[in-house]
Design a protein around this motif. Structure first.
Motif, mmCIF file in Angstrom:
data_model
loop_
_atom_site.group_PDB
_atom_site.id
_atom_site.type_symbol
_atom_site.label_atom_id
_atom_site.label_comp_id
_atom_site.label_asym_id
_atom_site.label_seq_id
_atom_site.Cartn_x
_atom_site.Cartn_y
_atom_site.Cartn_z
ATOM 1 N N LEU A 18 4.944 15.855 2.711
ATOM 2 C CA LEU A 18 6.033 15.699 3.527
ATOM 3 C C LEU A 18 5.946 15.495 5.039
ATOM 4 N N ASN A 19 6.584 14.559 5.433
ATOM 5 C CA ASN A 19 6.570 14.416 7.097
ATOM 6 C C ASN A 19 7.653 15.421 7.653
ATOM 7 N N ARG A 20 7.626 15.571 8.616
ATOM 8 C CA ARG A 20 8.556 16.655 9.227
ATOM 9 C C ARG A 20 9.800 16.681 9.020
ATOM 10 N N ASN A 21 10.537 15.376 8.968
ATOM 11 C CA ASN A 21 11.838 15.202 8.742
ATOM 12 C C ASN A 21 12.104 15.287 7.349
ATOM 13 N N ALA A 22 11.193 14.847 6.567
ATOM 14 C CA ALA A 22 11.172 15.124 4.869
ATOM 15 C C ALA A 22 11.287 16.316 4.691
ATOM 16 N N ALA A 23 10.620 17.321 5.439
ATOM 17 C CA ALA A 23 10.298 18.577 4.754
ATOM 18 C C ALA A 23 11.614 19.499 5.512
ATOM 19 N N LYS A 64 0.951 -1.157 -0.220
ATOM 20 C CA LYS A 64 -0.077 0.195 0.117
ATOM 21 C C LYS A 64 0.816 1.400 -0.010
ATOM 22 N N THR A 65 0.283 2.341 -0.279
ATOM 23 C CA THR A 65 1.020 3.730 -0.373
ATOM 24 C C THR A 65 0.982 4.213 1.028
ATOM 25 N N LYS A 66 2.157 4.647 1.177
ATOM 26 C CA LYS A 66 2.204 5.244 2.468
ATOM 27 C C LYS A 66 1.832 6.324 2.716
ATOM 28 N N THR A 67 1.507 6.904 3.988
ATOM 29 C CA THR A 67 0.853 8.243 4.224
ATOM 30 C C THR A 67 1.572 9.391 4.282
ATOM 31 N N ALA A 68 2.995 9.209 3.813
ATOM 32 C CA ALA A 68 3.676 10.486 4.091
ATOM 33 C C ALA A 68 4.925 10.197 2.932
ATOM 34 N N ILE A 69 5.549 11.241 2.412
ATOM 35 C CA ILE A 69 6.629 11.134 1.752
ATOM 36 C C ILE A 69 7.808 11.487 2.838
#
Length: 341
Positions: free
Chosen positions: A148-153, A111-116
């Motif tokens: 984007l999750n926080r770390n990705a952002a 399944k596709t994850k909920t965040a980048i």
């Protein structure tokens, strides 16, 4: 990863879509900005979901790579030439000069994850490292940055603060107000509006969906709010039936209301109903916002506040349900009961 996992039934992946309607002014702006040689290294393409932001981004990427020298580039964007090497490579996801960052697929669940995730953003670092000596434009499309999750952002922000030479970031957002202010401040905003009824009809026709005249056309155009993806969810996923069932549930009383809630929860909690569930939750949010607006206009501030708090509570319930993998039907029944008041 296949780009098609994010594509709705009946749609065409933006990287392969030759059709773009309703955004002539934005196309002209991007072309002129690029040919001036003074274009911004990061462009925030804003607007509601499903109106063509990603298609515009890929069309612009084709334009830049097909005309690497801004001084000789035409002052307008054109549909990518399907016979050109650049267009073929971008369409197949094989271009070494374009990186499409979107939510990845979980290898365990499929399944596709909920965040980048930050792991996805690290691909951008490898992308720039591997192409640093080519002298070509390197284009990163973040689709959408809202995911984007926080770390990705924070990882993207570091790259935007010191962008590599001849790099271009096309940052897509359905809700730019939710992005980190520091990311927004490093991008040039380009706002796209929802499609007009004419442009929406042309977009659907290009996908082989011709709206019939009369009430069906009027209803779909009104409910779609200028979004092709919303129209596809209404037409191909049963979204219109879900809205009708929700309205019937709100109007029912007693045992009839309980039966209506269970029928709706059964449909929305089905194994393959992810798209339909997302569509319904968005519709429910819009419904509550509209109820709050009407209450405020009518002078009932207490009711307006109740609807606003209810919208927040429902979002919290959904978040908890997803985080702890709770029984979806029971969560939906709780939400539907709350929506009835």
């Amino acid at each position: 990863m296949s780009e098609d996992v994010h594509v709705l039934d009946g749609a065409v992946a933006p990287a392969r879509n030759p059709h773009l309607f309703g955004h002539q002014a934005a196309e002209a702006f991007l072309a002129r900005s690029y040919s001036s040689g003074k274009g911004h290294h990061a462009i925030l393409i804003e607007g509601p979901e499903g109106i063509g932001k990603a298609t515009l981004a890929f069309r612009f990427a084709n334009h830049v790579l097909a005309h690497p020298d801004p001084e000789t580039a035409p002052d307008h964007l054109s549909a990518p030439d399907p016979d050109s090497a650049v267009a073929r490579q971008i369409a197949s996801g094989a271009s070494h000069n374009v990186l499409h960052l979107t939510r990845p697929v979980d290898e365990k669940t499929g399944k596709t994850k909920t965040a980048i995730t930050v792991e996805e953003v690290r691909r951008a670092g490898h992308f720039f490292a591997q192409t640093s000596g080519t002298g070509n434009w390197r284009i990163v499309i973040i689709d959408p940055a809202d995911d984007l999750n926080r770390n990705a952002a924070n990882a993207i922000l570091k790259i935007l603060e010191e962008p590599p030479r001849r790099s271009l970031f096309l940052v897509l957002s359905h809700a730019p107000g939710k992005l980190l202010p520091t990311i927004r401040s490093r991008c040039l905003p380009l706002r796209l509006s929802p499609l007009s009824d004419t442009d929406l009809s042309q977009s659907l026709s290009a996908l082989g969906l011709s709206l019939e005249g009369g009430r069906t056309e009027e209803t779909v155009l009104a409910m779609s709010k200028g979004s092709v993806s919303q129209a596809l969810k209404l037409l191909n996923y049963g979204g219109a039936d879900i809205i009708e069932a929700f309205n019937e549930m709100l109007a029912a009383d007693g045992p009839a209301a309980r039966k209506a809630m269970h029928r709706l929860a059964d449909v929305l909690s089905a194994k393959d109903a992810e798209v339909l569930l997302s569509f319904f939750l968005e519709h429910l949010g819009d419904h509550l916002v509209e109820q709050a607006r009407r209450a405020a206009i009518g002078g009932s501030l207490a009711s307006a506040d109740r609807y606003a708090r209810l919208a927040s509570e429902i979002n919290e319930k959904i978040g908890i349900s997803q985080a702890y993998n709770l029984d979806r039907k029971q969560t939906l029944l709780s939400i539907l009961q709350s929506a009835r008041g």
